[in-house]
Design an enzyme around this catalytic site. Structure first.
Site, short mmCIF file in Angstrom:
data_model
loop_
_atom_site.label_atom_id
_atom_site.label_comp_id
_atom_site.label_asym_id
_atom_site.label_seq_id
_atom_site.Cartn_x
_atom_site.Cartn_y
_atom_site.Cartn_z
CB SER A 186 3.79 2.74 -1.85
OG SER A 186 3.18 1.85 -1.33
CE LYS A 187 9.42 -3.83 -4.26
NZ LYS A 187 8.72 -4.89 -3.32
NE ARG A 188 4.83 -1.26 3.20
CZ ARG A 188 5.07 -0.64 4.29
NH1 ARG A 188 3.82 -0.01 5.07
NH2 ARG A 188 6.09 -0.31 4.40
#
Length: 511
Positions: A266-268
């Site tokens: 994910s972007k996180r």
């Protein structure tokens, strides 16, 4: 493989920047199409108007172009099956939803969002999951439980409605996935999905997807693993619409996993660990900026090579592939079933491999804009810059890192690394450097080979020790303990500049 011309599609939704998992899906579709002499179609699935993000469609096109993907049919390219933006295909879908109703495979439902939410909450309170399926459909407000006159009245009076697929009860759907093999699902575990909405007179993903794939003559649907649960519905829709003989073959790609291997990337994860998860820089409406591989200095061919080997195995030890080689080698049979762990360090390794394989002249040209940022003008000295690049490019992963490895060639050091000074600058060092100045002053042949030969002869004759003298010379010329061979540095700096740097170092470090 059937006799039909291979046609694949990449069908992203313009709801934000394209994740690298989506780029990999596009690439695998592209490899497959080109490997079989087929067509690659880009279709924009924008039927979810509430999630539409301005600029996302342009981003998708630019990202695919940067990767070297050549689109055969699409919004920009046109084609025989235009339009390729689903919102512009709005008049097409209702007729197929109506056909499903006529054949008894779908029905109108008038249940309000508030009522459905109440049922969900009630189920959750009991620790259950609310499912709109065969078990409750007759107790809900729909055309299966209401009279035909009541259904007509509600539609004509403007009541909001949806069309739901009437999922068969207790039927086993047997499907074949090109990656996962046979997949079996009992329909009693599935719900009656919404296919069409009166609120915007647009289909949901499921009806639009199947309809467009059929009308655009798609032969293979290669998509992410997250769509595998939708496969039974899609297969049943093909059957219900009478299109089973033209149903595409399906392949569901493995997930891209976090660097830890635990969960979907994910972007996180990228924000936390310091790497991009998008191909290009993205600026959101709230001014939030997300990094991109292009802007971080990755070559598109390295990025493509990296993604190609995430979930696909070429069957040998080869790791570096050109686009043409990937197209020639790719096969669905060698796509893995299990998720592929993303390794940001391996991504850097790929970029390094492509950088060192590029001609020095090409890398030098890419480095010029960075030199301009530092107000360095190399008029008439491009050959010299090319030589410098050849000496240092093995030491970096990105073009923008070249400055830290070459700055001393363009700027005389004004200070000296204190650790290097403490280690290599001894009380006797100034005297040794004075001797080197005298030695170099007599050189008429200022070429690296000659400089190295005579310097080594001098050190051996004096019995100083190679490391002791070489490290001190490097400190004088560079200002720290880095850089290529001493003789190469001297030749490129030139005799006059080399002697100036020796004298400067003595003056500054003597005290």
């Amino acid at each position: 493989m059937s006799n039909r011309r291979v046609r694949v599609r990449f069908a992203p939704s313009p709801t934000g920047p394209l994740h690298i998992g989506g780029v990999r899906t596009a690439l695998f579709n592209y490899f497959f199409a080109r490997n079989h002499g087929g067509d690659f179609i880009l279709r924009i699935e924008d039927t979810d108007s509430q999630r539409f993000v301005p600029g996302a469609e342009e981003y998708i096109n630019e990202a695919l172009s940067w990767c070297g993907i050549k689109i055969d049919e699409g919004v920009r390219e046109g084609g025989p099956h235009a339009p390729y933006r689903q919102s512009e295909r709005k008049p097409i879908y209702k007729q197929f939803a109506d056909r499903l109703i006529e054949k008894g495979n779908a029905y109108y439902a008038f249940d309000t969002p508030e009522h459905l939410e109440k049922l969900r909450s009630k189920a959750e309170a009991k620790g259950e999951v609310f499912t709109y399926n065969f078990a409750i459909r007759q107790s809900m407000e729909n055309s299966l439980s209401l009279s035909a006159d009541e259904v007509k009245r509600r539609i004509e009076s403007g009541d909001q409605w949806v069309i739901r697929f009437k999922m068969p009860e207790n039927q086993e759907v047997v499907m074949h996935d090109l990656i996962r093999g046979e997949v079996r699902v009992n329909t009693s575990t599935l719900d009656d999905k919404v296919l069409f909405k009166s609120s915007d007179m647009l289909p949901t993903y499921h009806l639009a997807n199947v309809t467009d794939d059929y009308l655009m003559e798609i032969t293979h649907v290669i998509r992410g693993e997250e769509w595998l649960p939708s496969l039974p519905l899609h297969v049943l829709l093909y059957r219900a619409l009478g299109w089973e003989d033209k149903m595409p073959q399906f392949a569901h790609l493995p997930l891209l996993l976090k660097p830890t291997g635990n969960g979907k990337l994910s972007k996180r994860d990228g924000d936390k660990m310091g790497f991009p998860v998008f191909p290009l820089l993205w600026k959101g409406e709230d001014d939030e900026i997300s990094r991109g591989y292009r802007e971080d200095g990755y070559f598109p061919e390295a990025f493509v090579n990296l993604l190609a080997l995430l979930g696909w195995n070429p069957g040998n030890e080869q790791e570096i592939f050109s686009m043409d080689e990937l197209i020639h080698a790719f096969s669905i049979e060698r796509v893995n079933k299990s998720g592929a762990r993303f390794d940001p360090e391996k991504a850097k390794w790929f970029n390094h491999q492509y950088l060192i394989r590029k001609p020095d002249e090409e890398v030098a040209a890419l480095f010029l804009p960075i030199l301009e940022q530092y107000n360095i003008n190399i008029d008439g000295e491009f050959n010299k810059l090319t030589r410098i690049i050849g000496l240092v490019k093995e030491r970096v992963n990105f073009v923008h890192e070249l400055w830290s490895q070459t700055n001393f060639f363009f700027e005389r050091p004004l200070q000296y690394d204190q650790q290097a000074v403490a280690k290599h600058w001894k009380p006797e060092t100034p005297g040794i450097i004075e001797e080197v100045i005298n030695l170099f002053s007599e050189f008429s042949n200022w070429e690296a080979h000659s400089i190295e030969t005579k310097l080594k002869e001098f050190i051996n004759q004096k019995g100083y020790g190679m490391g002791k003298v070489m490290n001190a010379i490097r400190l004088c010329l560079v200002g720290e303990s880095k850089g290529p061979g001493i003789a190469d540095i001297c030749e490129i700096l030139g005799k006059e500049e080399t002697l100036i740097r020796f004298k400067q170092a003595i003056a500054i470090l003597k005290g």
